[in-house]
Design a protein around this motif. Structure first.
Motif, mmCIF file in Angstrom:
data_model
loop_
_atom_site.group_PDB
_atom_site.id
_atom_site.type_symbol
_atom_site.label_atom_id
_atom_site.label_comp_id
_atom_site.label_asym_id
_atom_site.label_seq_id
_atom_site.Cartn_x
_atom_site.Cartn_y
_atom_site.Cartn_z
ATOM 1 N N HIS A 97 0.851 -1.203 0.000
ATOM 2 C CA HIS A 97 0.000 0.000 0.000
ATOM 3 C C HIS A 97 0.877 1.239 0.000
ATOM 4 O O HIS A 97 2.088 1.151 0.208
ATOM 5 C CB HIS A 97 -0.899 0.014 1.250
ATOM 6 N N HIS B 112 4.829 0.219 0.036
ATOM 7 C CA HIS B 112 5.516 -0.577 1.045
ATOM 8 C C HIS B 112 4.589 -1.664 1.584
ATOM 9 O O HIS B 112 3.379 -1.619 1.366
ATOM 10 C CB HIS B 112 6.069 0.313 2.165
ATOM 11 N N ASP C 5 0.685 5.316 1.812
ATOM 12 C CA ASP C 5 -0.023 5.986 2.903
ATOM 13 C C ASP C 5 -0.804 7.182 2.349
ATOM 14 O O ASP C 5 -0.316 7.895 1.478
ATOM 15 C CB ASP C 5 0.959 6.455 3.975
#
Ligand code: AKG
Ligand code: FE2
Length: 190
Positions: A65, A122, A67
């Protein structure tokens, strides 16, 4: 609670310093980003606990994903690695450094900088023997505030690359795409 409160205050200083340096890299006034956080801006603290997992090859601690924040500060477990970052399609381990904080650029910064800064993909892998902890601070703006590429960073040579959104809408988008296994940032790319 007191410790988290003090941690939040201290992390805010690091976040501001980081934001000032990002602004300078873009030839903006150093407080440009810091001043965008008004009294309704939200900072989320997330405590992650990853139990040890007998099948680390089959189970992620957290799926790939990005952020949805402006920036993120991660306090990484001192004993167990697990956070990995993708660059050019290859996954790299983030090494363990005692007492180190990791500062990450989030999607909102990618959008505002018109793609100058990239929000890295990440994930967290699990460990067969050891459990792992992390404490993550997500810096977000006023949930209603419009987010779009800064006019200073858009010109003929570098046209606008992202559509307008708000933190509220974007976070909703992030949860939806996370469940589907796609990337939220792709939904606002022009
Ligand atoms: O556990 C970590 O090191 C990172 C967790 C993470 O990426 C997140 O909570 O968004
Ligand atoms: Fe993350």
């Amino acid at each position: 609670r007191d410790i988290l409160s003090e941690y939040t205050v201290r992390c805010r200083k690091i976040a501001n310093l980081f934001l000032q340096n990002l602004a300078k890299l873009l030839d903006l006034h150093e407080d440009y980003f810091v001043n965008m956080f008004d009294e309704n801006a939200l900072t989320y603290a997330r405590l992650n606990y990853y139990p040890n997992c007998p099948k680390p090859d089959h189970v992620f601690g957290m799926k790939p994903h990005t952020d949805a924040s402006v920036i993120t500060i991660v306090f990484i477990d001192d004993n167990v690695s697990g956070l990995q970052l993708q660059k050019d399609g290859v996954w790299y381990n983030i090494p363990i450094l005692p007492n180190a904080l990791l500062v990450n650029v989030g999607d909102v910064m990618e959008i505002m900088s018109n793609g100058f800064f990239k929000s890295p993909i990440h994930r967290v892998v699990t460990n067969a023997e050891k459990e792992r902890l992390s404490l993550v601070m997500f810096y977000t703006m006023n949930p209603e505030k419009e987010i779009e590429p800064l006019s200073e960073l858009v010109d003929e040579k570098r046209p606008r690359r992202y559509r307008k959104t708000t933190t509220n809408d974007y976070i909703a988008q992030l949860f939806e795409t996370f469940a589907r296994g796609t990337l939220a940032i792709d939904t606002v790319k022009i």
